[in-house]
Design an enzyme around this catalytic site. Structure first.
Site, short mmCIF file in Angstrom:
data_model
loop_
_atom_site.label_atom_id
_atom_site.label_comp_id
_atom_site.label_asym_id
_atom_site.label_seq_id
_atom_site.Cartn_x
_atom_site.Cartn_y
_atom_site.Cartn_z
CG ASP A 1 -2.17 1.03 1.22
OD1 ASP A 1 -1.46 1.42 -0.13
OD2 ASP A 1 -2.65 1.66 2.33
CG HIS A 2 -0.42 5.04 0.19
ND1 HIS A 2 -0.79 6.01 -0.78
CD2 HIS A 2 -1.23 4.49 0.82
CE1 HIS A 2 -2.18 6.14 -0.76
NE2 HIS A 2 -2.35 5.35 0.56
#
Ligand SMILES: [Zn+2]
Length: 309
Positions: A82-83
């Protein structure tokens, strides 16, 4: 079964009018609660790890816990970064067994976002991994991502971005945001379905991702506060709005805050009612059950992916 990519999941989700839940994981109890729910609902699943989670739990622990979850459930499970902030963290996750990474160049000028995303895609595709990019910026705070002002995705940019980067899915900003404080008291929650529709029209068949999609259900905030918490007014995205999005081109919906709230409420309730307990299993069991129940609720009420594994 090994860790799978999201390619097949997204294709079926797009055609079937549902979405896959991407739940953030940090430890064993969270992974067990989520996968138990997915098993009971026979749902495909994305487990995602932020930079902060990787720092907290360590890469190897997370990989082995997810592999254990697959052995226990035999479900199709993707493991996603994520990210991802730069090429190096994406490469490290790809080399280390993740099946999917997000490269978040959403804060960069358009051309730089394209260049960075393209570089990650080329490396990922050469190593059997898929990539999520982002256009537009969500407000709010999540681990290392802290954005003050929301900027909606400009639909006029999406075709060029996808064409030039060859990215596999695209996160867009239509009014969801990170954290528990999505709207101010008195403000009416709303999503820009006009932007979503325009993006979908320009990218037929292409999977769209929504971040920051917790509903911050009042009963859980109340429970946290009832047992000694002090959360101010927290307002999320209503579940029926997200359900509507899941029926469209949105194939992945990220949910983190609702799980944090459910888990924290359960731990607080248990310790308030059993103040002499000091065995972690006594309070982590209701915490794990709370994660399971919240994920089952999301699978049925929001995602519609029950029975789709
Ligand atoms: Zn996010």
């Amino acid at each position: 079964m090994a860790i799978v990519t999201t390619t097949e999941m997204f294709k079926k989700a797009y055609e079937g009018g549902y979405a896959i839940g991407a739940f953030n994981v940090n430890n064993m109890e969270i992974i067990q609660g989520i996968t138990e729910a997915a098993k009971e609902e026979n749902a495909p699943l994305i487990l995602q790890v932020s930079k902060g989670a990787r720092k907290y739990a360590k890469h190897n622990y997370l990989i082995k816990l997810v592999e254990a979850a697959i052995l226990e459930t035999d479900l199709p499970i993707a493991l996603h970064l994520d990210h991802g902030a730069d090429f190096e963290i994406c490469k490290s996750c790809i080399d280390g067994g993740f099946s999917s990474v997000m490269i978040d160049g959403s804060h960069l000028p358009f051309e730089e976002n394209i260049a960075l995303t393209k570089k990650v895609v080329e490396y990922a595709h050469a190593h059997g991994c898929v990539v999520e990019g982002e256009l537009g910026q969500l407000a709010g705070v999540e681990d290392d991502v802290n954005v003050e002002n929301h900027s909606y995705t400009d639909p006029a940019q999406v075709e060029e971005f996808v064409e030039k980067t060859n990215v596999d899915s695209l996160a867009i900003a239509i009014g969801t945001s990170h954290g528990a404080y999505k709207f101010k008291p008195g403000q009416k929650p709303m999503l820009r379905f006009d932007i979503l529709d325009e993006v979908s029209k320009r990218l037929p068949g292409f999977p769209i991702v929504l971040h920051g999609a917790s509903s911050v259900i009042p009963e859980f905030v109340e429970k946290v506060n009832k047992y000694g918490g002090a959360m101010p007014d927290a307002i999320g995205i209503p579940e029926d709005m997200l359900r509507q999005a899941a029926k469209s081109s949105v194939c992945k919906i990220n949910i983190d805050s609702d799980l944090r709230l459910a888990m924290t409420a359960a731990v607080r309730e248990h310790l308030a009612n059993n103040p002499s307990d000091f065995d972690p299993r006594q309070y982590l069991t209701p915490a794990r059950d709370a994660i399971r129940d919240m994920v089952k609720r999301k699978i049925v009420n929001v995602l519609g992916c029950n029975g789709k594994a």
